[in-house]
Design a protein around this motif. Structure first.
Motif, short mmCIF file in Angstrom:
data_model
loop_
_atom_site.label_atom_id
_atom_site.label_comp_id
_atom_site.label_asym_id
_atom_site.label_seq_id
_atom_site.Cartn_x
_atom_site.Cartn_y
_atom_site.Cartn_z
N VAL A 127 16.03 9.56 -44.69
CA VAL A 127 14.87 10.44 -44.53
C VAL A 127 13.64 9.83 -45.20
O VAL A 127 12.54 9.78 -44.63
N SER A 131 10.40 8.37 -43.17
CA SER A 131 9.12 8.99 -43.54
C SER A 131 8.11 7.93 -43.95
O SER A 131 6.94 7.97 -43.54
N GLY A 178 12.52 12.48 -49.15
CA GLY A 178 13.89 11.99 -49.21
C GLY A 178 14.77 12.77 -50.16
O GLY A 178 16.00 12.72 -50.06
N LEU A 200 20.70 18.44 -43.58
CA LEU A 200 19.36 19.02 -43.62
C LEU A 200 19.39 20.45 -43.12
O LEU A 200 19.99 20.75 -42.09
N ASN A 204 14.28 22.27 -43.98
CA ASN A 204 14.04 20.85 -44.19
C ASN A 204 13.50 20.17 -42.93
O ASN A 204 12.50 19.45 -42.96
N LEU A 208 9.79 18.34 -41.95
CA LEU A 208 9.68 16.97 -41.45
C LEU A 208 9.03 16.93 -40.06
O LEU A 208 8.17 16.09 -39.79
#
Length: 341
Positions: A127, A131, A178, A200, A204, A208
């Motif tokens: 993650v 990102s 993360g 997730l 979450n 994102l």
């Protein structure tokens, strides 16, 4: 002696068609599935059952890691590649490299270590890395916009300081994202809170996905402004030569605009399906749909080096020096054009 019944792969339910048809099952997209603990077979007899989609993700991760490791190595070993543009390209390559390693490590932890803690850490790495990759793409877009809008002062120390600030912010924010799956805010204990990607939660994945949509909107706006600036500059040059339609500057500017469209279109094509799907779906949806949108998202990290690194003239020279110790004349004397933006 009676034969033991064959054990079918755990990503198939007793009905072999249920996995694709949406029959009730655990949508553990990012976690390996294994035989139940109360299985009549002894541990030594339990087969290691692998979801083929996870093999695809692991293969993508391996290719991503190898490809971007080459870019990181070239930029790291060449002192001449220290301009803000190359630092941002290096940040993008490093983020994609870590994302590829994260996919491989997660596959290893899921099917070999079988540890929830290890899988949480690897999911956090994936993650954070993806990102950072998306944030690096935004930083590159901002840098390209500033290099055109403030062309006369772009190479000043202020630009370098601004670049370092962007790098610190994007990696700091990526690290925070993360931490989402490793801070205990996950769905391992309560499946109803799960998103389409374990561990997730729906909150979450919403954070994102919404962040991605906002970043995409900002990148789109910046690229529109870049196209306007490039077209305006080309028009002014063309007027000086009195040949607007025939001037080479006009032709190369059209290539530049086409390149920008390819960059933005590729980014959207890779990430938009998974982003939209993760917002509207939940853990009850068939895993097939999740994998079908998640795998193309990883391809963006395969394409990034081709678009941002291997097309760059200076990096091309460095690659030729590393590979064969020489630089072809066609590469050494190629002039930079608007299609290189």
């Amino acid at each position: 002696m009676s034969e033991e019944p064959p054990v079918s792969p755990s990503w198939l339910s007793p009905d072999p068609t249920a996995w694709a048809s949406g029959a009730p099952m655990d949508n553990s997209t990012s976690l390996g599935s294994f035989p139940a603990e109360d299985s009549p077979l002894r541990p030594s007899q339990l087969p290691l059952l692998v979801n083929p989609w996870d093999i695809v993700l692991c293969s993508s991760g391996t290719l991503i890691a190898c490809e971007n490791a080459l870019v990181v190595l070239v930029i790291w070993q060449n002192p001449t590649l220290r301009a803000p543009m190359f630092l941002l390209i290096g940040s993008l390559a490093l983020a994609d490299l870590l994302a590829g390693l994260g996919l491989v490590l997660h596959f290893t932890c899921a099917y070999l270590l079988r540890s929830d803690s290890a899988q949480l850490l690897t999911v956090g790495l994936v993650v954070a890395s993806f990102s950072a990759s998306v944030f690096s793409l935004l930083a590159i877009t901002v840098d390209r916009y500033l290099s055109l809008y403030y062309a006369l002062t772009y190479n000043s120390e202020r630009t370098a300081a601004f670049t370092y600030t962007m790098l610190v912010l994007l990696w700091g924010l990526s690290l925070c994202l993360g931490l989402l799956p490793v801070t205990g805010v996950n769905c391992l204990a309560e499946e109803v809170t799960c998103s389409v990607v374990r561990p997730l939660t729906k909150n979450n994945i919403a954070v994102l996905s919404i962040s991605f949509l906002l970043l995409f909107g900002l990148m789109l706006q910046l690229y529109v402004q870049i196209c306007k600036i490039v077209m305006r500059h080309a028009h002014q040059i063309a007027l000086q030569h009195h040949f607007l339609a025939a001037t080479p500057h006009y032709v190369t500017t059209r290539k530049g605009v086409s390149t920008l469209a390819i960059i933005l279109g590729t980014f959207a094509a890779c990430w938009m399906p998974f982003t939209v799907y993760s917002l509207i779906a939940d853990y009850t949806y068939p895993p097939l749909y999740t994998y079908a949108t998640l795998v193309p998202a990883t391809y963006n990290s395969i394409i990034n080096p081709v678009i941002y690194a291997f097309r760059n003239q200076e990096i091309q020279k460095a690659l030729w020096l590393v590979c064969c110790g020489c630089v072809p004349t066609s590469v050494a004397h190629r002039a930079r054009t608007p299609s290189d933006v």
